[in-house]
Design a protein around this motif. Structure first.
Motif, PDB file in Angstrom:
ATOM      1  N   VAL A  40      -8.730 -25.381 -19.465  1.00  0.00           N
ATOM      2  CA  VAL A  40      -9.452 -26.007 -18.351  1.00  0.00           C
ATOM      3  C   VAL A  40     -10.624 -25.126 -17.930  1.00  0.00           C
ATOM      4  O   VAL A  40     -11.727 -25.608 -17.664  1.00  0.00           O
ATOM      5  CB  VAL A  40      -8.504 -26.254 -17.162  1.00  0.00           C
ATOM      6  CG1 VAL A  40      -9.256 -26.914 -16.008  1.00  0.00           C
ATOM      7  CG2 VAL A  40      -7.320 -27.108 -17.589  1.00  0.00           C
ATOM      8  N   ARG A  41     -10.394 -23.825 -17.901  1.00  0.00           N
ATOM      9  CA  ARG A  41     -11.454 -22.896 -17.518  1.00  0.00           C
ATOM     10  C   ARG A  41     -12.621 -22.966 -18.511  1.00  0.00           C
ATOM     11  O   ARG A  41     -13.778 -22.884 -18.115  1.00  0.00           O
ATOM     12  CB  ARG A  41     -10.873 -21.474 -17.478  1.00  0.00           C
ATOM     13  CG  ARG A  41     -11.717 -20.475 -16.712  1.00  0.00           C
ATOM     14  CD  ARG A  41     -10.991 -19.143 -16.605  1.00  0.00           C
ATOM     15  NE  ARG A  41      -9.968 -19.157 -15.597  1.00  0.00           N
ATOM     16  CZ  ARG A  41      -9.889 -18.290 -14.594  1.00  0.00           C
ATOM     17  NH1 ARG A  41     -10.813 -17.346 -14.460  1.00  0.00           N
ATOM     18  NH2 ARG A  41      -8.915 -18.358 -13.715  1.00  0.00           N
ATOM     19  N   LEU A  42     -12.306 -23.135 -19.804  1.00  0.00           N
ATOM     20  CA  LEU A  42     -13.367 -23.251 -20.801  1.00  0.00           C
ATOM     21  C   LEU A  42     -14.139 -24.550 -20.628  1.00  0.00           C
ATOM     22  O   LEU A  42     -15.372 -24.567 -20.716  1.00  0.00           O
ATOM     23  CB  LEU A  42     -12.765 -23.175 -22.207  1.00  0.00           C
ATOM     24  CG  LEU A  42     -13.757 -23.320 -23.368  1.00  0.00           C
ATOM     25  CD1 LEU A  42     -14.833 -22.236 -23.306  1.00  0.00           C
ATOM     26  CD2 LEU A  42     -13.033 -23.269 -24.706  1.00  0.00           C
ATOM     27  N   ALA A  43     -13.423 -25.662 -20.381  1.00  0.00           N
ATOM     28  CA  ALA A  43     -14.101 -26.947 -20.167  1.00  0.00           C
ATOM     29  C   ALA A  43     -15.015 -26.876 -18.953  1.00  0.00           C
ATOM     30  O   ALA A  43     -16.157 -27.376 -18.980  1.00  0.00           O
ATOM     31  CB  ALA A  43     -13.066 -28.059 -19.989  1.00  0.00           C
ATOM     32  N   ALA A  44     -14.546 -26.242 -17.877  1.00  0.00           N
ATOM     33  CA  ALA A  44     -15.385 -26.076 -16.683  1.00  0.00           C
ATOM     34  C   ALA A  44     -16.576 -25.171 -16.977  1.00  0.00           C
ATOM     35  O   ALA A  44     -17.669 -25.376 -16.437  1.00  0.00           O
ATOM     36  CB  ALA A  44     -14.549 -25.512 -15.538  1.00  0.00           C
TER      37      ALA A  44
END
Length: 690
Positions: free
Chosen positions: A254-258
């Motif tokens: 999720v952190r990478l997508a954000a």
């Protein structure tokens, strides 16, 4: 032929479906219009069978994706095919099989790319209502979530209905391109932003990738530099707030997508002035993620920082230092130990890179925060906090002086930690303290050093063990990373388990042993003769009095952050009281190095053999000649040991001493001390060290 290809497309075997796709790509361009029309009719007839197995539906969707690229939007038959398959794909978005839902979203994306945004306008209401109902179903009743977990060789993962609907919308937005901009309204964004806070990590990930596509299309391609009357201009604060939340998510995916969405959001605002409003909320998160343990997030954030800030990164951190410091302190309280570790590394960066006048007002708060991290149950956090404290003390000695009574015991406790890299970083922290306070710091450290080295005499024959059979041992040698399994996607346990709230009476670390404390002081003596030049990214650059590249393995730190000490060249030793401490401690080092009664004595000897040449180079040739024979027993014992690393260290030690005082002088001293060592010395000259 079309019948054979369709049969393979609908096969339950992935290999046959892949073969059909390859054949279709070869035959379709050369086929007659009537053959293509027959194939399209067969696709529609097969796909509309609601009782067909999922492989049949999936195969038809795969074939449709290829056929659409060869359609002529001006042709009436092709228009009819698009309209019919649009409805079919829309129905498949609520299919029980996630692979069918994903393929249906991809088909709608290529249909919109071919027919334009007009097609989306025809299905917008249905798609938005579907998205809204799926979000509401999660909030209303957990038992009625529209999802099904899929795990097979075809997909190797899991998916929810809401996730696949978000991916469908992303495909449509990317298919329409900048023409999708008029459809990005408050109703859609409200649903997307709600999805970024969903309890399912897969949904949050899909929502942020959708945000990335939306901000890319939010700026008209002909007015890309101005951002007038754009979606970002209207909803920029909402985007920034939700992206900020994603950049701090517990899950790396999720952190990478954000991170992807954040970069596209900021790059879509090429004017520096238009970005400044969002810097206080976004920059501290990007800055911390440059040290995040997940390599994908870390590398992507570092590149984002370069692209967005350019040469002004340092200036921007100084400008928004209050927001940056507040965020770093806040993240040290995070349940995710990897985030706490990254925060400590970022605090060390503030101490070494940022203008001191900007950081000075925050030193007390930062030291207080690091004091808590110093006692963390996870050794990588303690390690990073130790280095950060040393950096702050060296950069701000006056502001740090009040904290010394609290910090000294923590440094000393880390200096005897069972984890070797923690001992090494504690030595670096103490050496920075000596550089900051000189004789007063040495007066605090020297008695403990003597006591620690003498403690080896009390080392038991074997390693210490717990006597309580039911006690819980927490050595923290490895992270307790949880690998996401195929399970309920709403089970949002962080990827890194934590024990910050664990009853510490039941969690005990491996107790320190006397030899480990002695080893820690050996490292301290070594780094005392070095100077830390700078901390850049996750690499600490150090210069020693002599270039000893061969000794790099000795200074290898924890691999979790991939931090290496590079021995870069010659630098004058630290003079004054520090050098006198080294000379005073040498006789004691020689004495304890002869102790063989404990099982880990070879490791201590290995470190001694790597430390001694650096010490001798620092104290000078004359003094070395007077004391070197005191270490011969230990060096030659290590040379003949069966431990390859210890033997190699002893071999390199002899070679360095030979270069320092001269080979003939070294040989004469060995012959005078113990002639039986001569054949080992001669053999070592002709044997390359490991």
């Amino acid at each position: 032929m079309s019948h054979e290809i369709l049969h393979l497309l609908c096969s339950p075997m992935k290999l046959e479906r892949d073969q059909a796709i390859s054949e279709l790509n070869k035959t379709l361009p050369a086929s007659s219009q009537s053959t293509v029309q027959q194939f399209k009719n067969a696709l529609i007839a097969t796909a509309t069978n609601k009782e067909a197995p999922w492989e049949t539906k999936y195969g038809c969707l795969l074939g449709t994706k290829i056929v659409v690229s060869y359609l002529n939007i001006e042709n009436e038959d092709d228009q009819l095919f698009i309209n019919k398959y649009k409805d079919t794909a829309l129905q498949y978005l609520i299919d029980d099989e996630p692979r069918v839902r994903i393929a249906a979203g991809e088909v709608l994306g290529v249909l919109c790319a071919k027919a334009g945004p007009l097609l989306y306008s025809e299905i917008k209401t249905s798609l938005v209502n579907l998205l809204s109902s799926q979000i509401d179903s999660q909030n209303t009743d957990q038992q009625q979530i529209m999802h099904k977990i899929a795990s097979s060789s075809d997909t190797g993962g899991s998916s929810t209905a809401l996730e696949t609907t978000l991916k469908c919308l992303q495909n449509i937005a990317e298919g329409c391109g900048h023409e999708f901009q008029p459809f990005i309204d408050s109703e859609m964004l409200n649903l997307v932003f709600r999805s970024t806070k969903h309890s399912c990590r897969f949904v949050r990930e899909a929502a942020f990738y959708l945000c990335a596509s939306l901000v890319t299309n939010a700026v008209d391609e002909y007015d890309y530099g101005e951002c007038d009357n754009t979606v970002i201009n209207t909803y920029g604060n909402e985007f920034a707030h939700n992206l900020s939340s994603g950049l701090s998510d517990n899950w790396s995916q999720v952190r990478l997508a954000a991170s992807v969405a954040t970069r596209k959001f900021l790059v879509a605002l090429p004017m520096a002035k238009s970005r400044e409003a969002y810097y206080p909320e976004l920059l501290p998160k990007i800055c911390l993620n440059r040290y995040y343990v997940a390599e994908g997030v870390r590398n992507y954030s570092q590149e984002t920082w370069r692209q967005v800030t350019g040469p002004d990164g340092k200036v921007l951190v100084e400008r928004f230092v209050n927001e940056t410091v507040n965020y770093y302190i806040k993240t040290t309280e995070c349940d995710n130990h990897a985030v706490r570790e990254a925060a400590c590394s970022c605090i060390a960066e503030l101490a070494t890179k940022i203008d001191s006048e900007c950081v000075r007002p925050h030193v007390q708060r930062l030291l207080s925060t690091l004091g808590i991290c110093f006692q963390d149950d996870f050794w990588p956090v303690r390690d990073a906090a130790c280095l950060a404290c040393g950096s702050l003390i060296q950069s701000f000695p006056q502001e740090s002086q009040k904290a010394l009574p609290t910090l000294y015991p923590m440094f000393f406790r880390n200096l005897e930690d069972p984890i070797a890299s923690v001992r090494q970083d504690a030595a670096i922290g103490l050496s920075n303290t000596v550089r900051a306070y000189g004789a007063s710091a040495l007066a605090e450290i020297q008695p403990r050093m003597v006591a620690g080295l003498n403690g080896v005499r009390n080392q038991p024959d074997s390693s210490l063990l717990f006597s309580e059979p039911n006690s819980k041992l927490n050595t923290n040698y490895t992270s307790t990373r949880k690998c996401p399994q195929v399970a309920d996607p709403t089970d949002d346990v962080p990827m890194y388990e934590h024990n910050r709230n664990t009853d510490l009476t039941h969690v005990r670390r491996k107790p320190s042993e006397p030899w480990e404390l002695a080893d820690g002081y050996l490292i301290f003596i070594l780094v005392q003769n070095a100077q830390i030049i700078t901390i850049k990214s996750s690499i600490i650059f150090i210069e020693f009095p002599i270039p000893l590249v061969d000794f790099m393995p000795y200074l290898r730190l924890k691999k979790n952050v991939v931090r290496c000490l590079h021995l870069l060249g010659e630098l004058a030793m630290i003079g004054g009281p520090a050098s006198s401490v080294v000379t005073e401690i040498l006789p004691l080092l020689a004495e304890i190095s002869k102790l063989r009664h404990y099982s880990n004595h070879l490791q201590l000897l290995e470190n001694l053999c790597k430390t001694l040449p650096i010490i001798c180079t620092s104290i000078g040739k004359k003094y070395t000649k007077s004391i070197v024979q005191d270490f011969f027993d230990s060096i030659f014992y290590a040379l003949e040991s069966e431990n390859a690393l210890t033997s190699s260290a002893a071999s390199q030690c002899l070679n360095t001493l030979s270069s320092l005082i001269g080979p003939s002088i070294l040989r004469a001293k060995v012959q005078s001390y113990n002639p039986s060592y001569l054949h080992h010395l001669d053999a070592n000259i002709h044997i390359a060290p490991l």
